[in-house]
Design an enzyme around this catalytic site. Structure first.
Site, PDB file in Angstrom:
ATOM      1  CD  GLN A  98      -2.869   1.255   2.289  1.00 34.06           C
ATOM      2  OE1 GLN A  98      -2.379   1.545   3.377  1.00 34.06           O
ATOM      3  NE2 GLN A  98      -4.172   1.071   2.125  1.00 34.06           N
ATOM      4  CE1 TYR A 179      -3.324   9.277   7.654  1.00 32.32           C
ATOM      5  CE2 TYR A 179      -4.234   7.285   6.662  1.00 32.32           C
ATOM      6  CZ  TYR A 179      -3.780   7.977   7.775  1.00 32.32           C
ATOM      7  OH  TYR A 179      -3.789   7.392   9.012  1.00 32.32           O
ATOM      8  NE  ARG A 227      -8.611   0.148   3.060  1.00 36.84           N
ATOM      9  CZ  ARG A 227      -8.434  -0.061   4.364  1.00 36.84           C
ATOM     10  NH1 ARG A 227      -7.505   0.605   5.009  1.00 36.84           N
ATOM     11  NH2 ARG A 227      -9.173  -0.928   5.005  1.00 36.84           N
ATOM     12  N   GLY A 319      -9.007  -6.647   9.287  1.00 36.93           N
ATOM     13  CA  GLY A 319      -7.855  -5.962   9.831  1.00 36.93           C
ATOM     14  C   GLY A 319      -7.481  -6.456  11.204  1.00 36.93           C
ATOM     15  NE  ARG A 320     -10.260  -2.834  14.868  1.00 35.63           N
ATOM     16  CZ  ARG A 320     -11.381  -2.363  15.400  1.00 35.63           C
ATOM     17  NH1 ARG A 320     -11.477  -2.212  16.707  1.00 35.63           N
ATOM     18  NH2 ARG A 320     -12.404  -2.040  14.643  1.00 35.63           N
TER      19      ARG A 320
END
Length: 368
Positions: A98, A179, A227, A319-320
């Site tokens: 990424q 971002y 993304r 993810g987590r």
């Protein structure tokens, strides 16, 4: 067997299943952005995913927003990533890198020579930045000059070239989580009056230039994903775009010209909720985008099965759950309970709480 755990063809790639390991910032790299040796174990242990998307990786020193995050601009970084990709491949996995530029979600303490972070406009985000000396309040960034923007496009191009040199199977362009790229897309964070601000077309100009550069490196979009996160306000307590349907609808339509492999969408507010306002329509993104659709945010196997059956997504990123469950796919397959990683292990530190989580039957064996 669950259809989520059955093989899936993604472009010219054959995936073992529809499970994607989502990007997870873990802040284990050196102060020079070099991933640690034990990152090989961490990623190889999780090669059970159909596709791994690496932790967000800075394209340049200016891109850095958090301490101890990896980069892909230097030879040392490329060399450190090579055994990681080799380890994933040795264990039958696939891995994309990424590409990341944090923009205003940064701090002078992590910027070259203590400079201000850069952004489309000089608008201060809320919250704090993670630096080597601890959490620091965000600052007001410096608005990029018009003639600086093509240089950042070239930083993305060079990062994409380095990802290929490091052995990654492809790259994901990080245009989410407020971002830099999404800061240009949203009119809440882009108040520019030059050709990169104002109309939707202008606000998309820089992100699309990045997509063009990256796909040129990879010979087209067949190994490039992107993304998006039209509904998240984090980090920075960032306001949504004034018209997400129009803005992100136009974005997806423009992306189709590049033949991207997939769009990876954060459905809701990162780490908080799947609830979204009526102004955001993920179905529109799914319908308009011509490649595959990866759904993300608080997925369970049951929710993934439901969304697959209803045609809402092709793949599902976790993810987590991957932090403390290196053998996540096997646990999903058998219905075994999932381990929970305390938040103290999420960011910073060494191998402990990172590459030493056991599987259901003890340490996860990997091929080297």
């Amino acid at each position: 067997m669950s259809p989520i755990l059955a093989p899936f063809t993604l472009g010219d790639l054959t995936l073992k299943n529809r499970v994607v390991m989502a990007p997870l910032t873990r802040s284990r790299s050196s102060t020079e952005g070099v991933p640690p040796d034990f990152a090989v174990d961490y990623y190889a242990q999780r090669a059970n995913a159909g596709l791994i998307i690496s932790e967000a990786t800075n394209i340049s020193p200016q891109a850095v927003g958090y301490a101890y995050t990896p980069g892909i601009w230097s030879d040392a970084q490329v060399e450190a990533w090579k055994p990681v990709t080799a380890g994933v491949h040795a264990n039958g996995g696939l891995i994309f890198l990424q590409l990341w530029h944090t923009g205003r979600i940064s701090h002078p303490d992590v910027q070259p020579d203590g400079q201000l972070p850069v952004a489309p406009s000089a608008l201060k985000p809320e919250g704090t930045a993670f630096t080597e000396s601890g959490m620091q309040p965000h600052v007001t960034p410096r608005a990029l000059e018009t003639d600086e923007i093509p240089g950042i496009v070239e930083d993305y191009r060079r990062a994409a070239e380095n990802a290929k040199r490091a052995g990654f199977d492809g790259v994901e362009i990080h245009s989410a989580n407020n971002y830099l790229l999404e800061q240009f897309v949203r009119d809440s964070t882009n108040h520019r009056t030059d050709q990169y601000g104002g109309s939707i077309e202008n606000r998309l100009r820089f992100p699309l230039a990045v997509v063009k550069a990256v796909t040129e490196v990879w010979g087209g979009g067949h190994r490039v994903g992107i993304r998006l996160s039209p509904a998240t306000t984090e980090p920075g307590k960032t306001p949504l775009d004034s018209d997400p349907k129009a803005t992100f609808g136009a974005y997806v339509e423009a992306l189709n010209a590049f033949g991207l492999l997939y769009v990876h969408t954060i459905e809701g507010v990162t780490q908080q909720t799947r609830d979204v306002p009526d102004s955001v329509d993920f179905g529109q993104i799914r319908e308009r985008f011509q490649g595959a659709y990866i759904g993300n945010n608080q997925y369970t196997l049951e929710l993934a099965e439901k969304d697959l059956a209803e045609g809402r997504a092709d793949l599902f990123s976790f993810g987590r759950p991957y932090i403390a469950n290196p053998d996540l796919v096997q646990r999903l397959k058998t219905g075994a309970p999932l381990a929970e990683a305390p938040k103290s292990y999420w960011y910073g530190g060494g191998a402990n709480g990172y590459s030493d989580w056991p599987g259901m039957n003890g340490p996860v064996a990997i091929k080297r």
